[in-house]
Motif scaffolding. Structure first.
Motif, PDB file in Angstrom:
ATOM      1  N   GLY A  19      -7.271   2.475   5.240  1.00  0.00           N
ATOM      2  CA  GLY A  19      -5.869   2.097   5.137  1.00  0.00           C
ATOM      3  C   GLY A  19      -5.003   3.202   4.571  1.00  0.00           C
ATOM      4  O   GLY A  19      -3.853   3.402   5.001  1.00  0.00           O
ATOM      5  N   GLU A  20      -5.537   3.923   3.610  1.00  0.00           N
ATOM      6  CA  GLU A  20      -4.785   5.052   3.049  1.00  0.00           C
ATOM      7  C   GLU A  20      -4.565   6.136   4.101  1.00  0.00           C
ATOM      8  O   GLU A  20      -3.484   6.740   4.165  1.00  0.00           O
ATOM      9  N   LEU A  21      -5.574   6.375   4.948  1.00  0.00           N
ATOM     10  CA  LEU A  21      -5.407   7.336   6.037  1.00  0.00           C
ATOM     11  C   LEU A  21      -4.341   6.839   7.023  1.00  0.00           C
ATOM     12  O   LEU A  21      -3.467   7.617   7.449  1.00  0.00           O
ATOM     13  N   ALA A  22      -4.405   5.553   7.391  1.00  0.00           N
ATOM     14  CA  ALA A  22      -3.413   5.007   8.318  1.00  0.00           C
ATOM     15  C   ALA A  22      -2.002   5.144   7.754  1.00  0.00           C
ATOM     16  O   ALA A  22      -1.061   5.510   8.475  1.00  0.00           O
ATOM     17  N   ALA A  23      -1.837   4.868   6.466  1.00  0.00           N
ATOM     18  CA  ALA A  23      -0.514   4.953   5.849  1.00  0.00           C
ATOM     19  C   ALA A  23      -0.010   6.395   5.828  1.00  0.00           C
ATOM     20  O   ALA A  23       1.183   6.641   6.063  1.00  0.00           O
ATOM     21  N   ARG A  24      -0.897   7.341   5.569  1.00  0.00           N
ATOM     22  CA  ARG A  24      -0.496   8.760   5.588  1.00  0.00           C
ATOM     23  C   ARG A  24      -0.023   9.156   6.971  1.00  0.00           C
ATOM     24  O   ARG A  24       0.997   9.835   7.136  1.00  0.00           O
ATOM     25  N   ALA A  95       3.504   1.344  15.065  1.00  0.00           N
ATOM     26  CA  ALA A  95       4.229   2.384  15.798  1.00  0.00           C
ATOM     27  C   ALA A  95       5.733   2.315  15.539  1.00  0.00           C
ATOM     28  O   ALA A  95       6.411   3.346  15.506  1.00  0.00           O
ATOM     29  N   TYR A  96       6.251   1.119  15.326  1.00  0.00           N
ATOM     30  CA  TYR A  96       7.683   0.937  15.092  1.00  0.00           C
ATOM     31  C   TYR A  96       8.072   1.017  13.618  1.00  0.00           C
ATOM     32  O   TYR A  96       9.252   0.897  13.287  1.00  0.00           O
ATOM     33  N   GLY A  97       7.104   1.192  12.746  1.00  0.00           N
ATOM     34  CA  GLY A  97       7.413   1.267  11.329  1.00  0.00           C
ATOM     35  C   GLY A  97       7.615  -0.076  10.665  1.00  0.00           C
ATOM     36  O   GLY A  97       8.182  -0.153   9.566  1.00  0.00           O
ATOM     37  N   ILE A  98       7.152  -1.154  11.292  1.00  0.00           N
ATOM     38  CA  ILE A  98       7.216  -2.490  10.685  1.00  0.00           C
ATOM     39  C   ILE A  98       5.991  -2.649   9.773  1.00  0.00           C
ATOM     40  O   ILE A  98       4.860  -2.472  10.231  1.00  0.00           O
ATOM     41  N   PRO A  99       6.184  -2.977   8.499  1.00  0.00           N
ATOM     42  CA  PRO A  99       5.063  -2.964   7.550  1.00  0.00           C
ATOM     43  C   PRO A  99       4.180  -4.200   7.627  1.00  0.00           C
ATOM     44  O   PRO A  99       3.888  -4.854   6.619  1.00  0.00           O
ATOM     45  N   ALA A 100       3.748  -4.553   8.825  1.00  0.00           N
ATOM     46  CA  ALA A 100       2.845  -5.689   9.036  1.00  0.00           C
ATOM     47  C   ALA A 100       1.703  -5.223   9.925  1.00  0.00           C
ATOM     48  O   ALA A 100       1.643  -5.539  11.115  1.00  0.00           O
ATOM     49  N   VAL A 129       1.773  -2.828   1.969  1.00  0.00           N
ATOM     50  CA  VAL A 129       2.120  -3.597   0.775  1.00  0.00           C
ATOM     51  C   VAL A 129       1.032  -3.548  -0.295  1.00  0.00           C
ATOM     52  O   VAL A 129       1.196  -4.117  -1.370  1.00  0.00           O
ATOM     53  N   GLY A 130      -0.080  -2.884   0.014  1.00  0.00           N
ATOM     54  CA  GLY A 130      -1.136  -2.688  -0.973  1.00  0.00           C
ATOM     55  C   GLY A 130      -1.975  -3.912  -1.270  1.00  0.00           C
ATOM     56  O   GLY A 130      -2.612  -3.992  -2.326  1.00  0.00           O
ATOM     57  N   SER A 196      -5.135 -10.455  12.060  1.00  0.00           N
ATOM     58  CA  SER A 196      -5.867 -10.438  10.795  1.00  0.00           C
ATOM     59  C   SER A 196      -4.980 -10.869   9.638  1.00  0.00           C
ATOM     60  O   SER A 196      -5.425 -11.584   8.723  1.00  0.00           O
ATOM     61  N   LEU A 197      -3.695 -10.484   9.661  1.00  0.00           N
ATOM     62  CA  LEU A 197      -2.770 -10.885   8.604  1.00  0.00           C
ATOM     63  C   LEU A 197      -2.363 -12.344   8.746  1.00  0.00           C
ATOM     64  O   LEU A 197      -2.134 -13.029   7.745  1.00  0.00           O
ATOM     65  N   ASP A 198      -2.260 -12.843   9.978  1.00  0.00           N
ATOM     66  CA  ASP A 198      -2.003 -14.272  10.170  1.00  0.00           C
ATOM     67  C   ASP A 198      -3.147 -15.093   9.577  1.00  0.00           C
ATOM     68  O   ASP A 198      -2.915 -16.090   8.871  1.00  0.00           O
TER      69      ASP A 198
END
Length: 264
Positions: A19-24, A95-100, A129-130, A196-198
């Motif tokens: 996740g840290e790599l994805a966020a970077r 890709a769109y920068g939506i934090p979900a 969101v950590g 997965s978040l749902d």
């Protein structure tokens, strides 16, 4: 074979790193590498890089385990355990920068098919969101140390329900017709774009229920275990297991009501 708790520990460790790599990579800027089943079904360079990191870390720690990833396919298990991975669930959001979006990692026993596997451990990490959701079979589901419990509303039209739609435009009419059947049960509808978040939301009581057609094993492996360990139910229609035809997740009473109206 390691215990579910040991597998959970490894899933959590790798999910955080991935996740840290994805966020970077999101911060640096996303490039779309390809489309898959339809124009809206995209894969980014980050998806592939993050999955490679997860696969390499698992191979180093557990070389006899199998692997089923969204971007790189399957590897045969010699141990009976297979890791089912979505490196970035919610790629369009990403890709769109939506934090979900989230990294989803699960360990399952048996064939990597949600209709027959036994889920052992899972982690869903939302780097934007950590938040890190985790579960081990028989040990409960947790968000950052807090034990999770599903809700189960019994009043009519009282449920907050999430859903999703397939990438193929030919399926949208059927998806919308199904949604209309569910609406009488719903207080409101959410469409977040990351299965997965749902599922994690259902486990955490942020959503009362969730249903979606067309999901793959990597979409639901970790999230389904979260729901089950939080006291909920996960399945398909007609008594079948979850999968491509339909996935439903909710507390026991709402699960039955959703199953009834979706099957009707």
């Amino acid at each position: 074979m390691s215990s579910p708790v040991e597998l959970q520990r490894l899933a959590v460790e790798i999910a955080r790193e991935a996740g840290e790599l994805a966020a970077r990579r999101r911060h640096e800027g996303v490039s779309i590498a390809a489309t898959k089943s339809a124009l809206a079904d995209i894969v980014t360079d980050a998806d592939r890089e993050v999955e490679a990191l997860i696969r390499d870390r698992l191979a180093a720690d557990r070389p006899d385990d199998g692997f089923l990833g969204e971007e790189s396919g399957a590897g045969v298990s010699r141990s009976g355990v297979t890791w089912v991975v979505d490196p970035i669930d919610g790629t369009v959001n990403y890709a769109y920068g939506i934090p979900a979006y989230a990294v989803s990692i699960a360990a399952v026993e048996g064939e990597p098919d949600p209709a027959s596997w036994t889920a052992l451990a899972g982690a869903v990490f939302s780097p934007a969101v950590g938040e890190l959701f985790q579960a081990a079979r028989g040990e409960g589901a947790f968000l950052d140390g807090r034990r999770l419990t599903v809700t189960d509303p019994v009043s009519a039209a009282g449920a907050l329900i999430a859903t999703g739609f397939g990438y193929d435009p030919a399926t949208h009419a059927g998806d919308l017709a199904r949604l209309m059947k569910v609406m009488p049960l719903a207080r409101d509808i959410r469409r977040m774009g990351a299965a997965s978040l749902d599922l994690a939301g259902v486990a955490a009581g942020r959503l009362d229920g969730y249903f979606e057609r067309g999901l793959h094993p990597w979409d639901i492996a970790a999230g389904s275990l979260l729901v089950l360990e939080a006291g909920g139910r996960v399945g398909g229609i007609g008594g079948r297991g979850p999968g491509r035809t339909m996935t439903i997740a909710a507390g026991p009473d709402l699960f039955r009501r959703l199953s009834d109206v979706i099957t009707d």
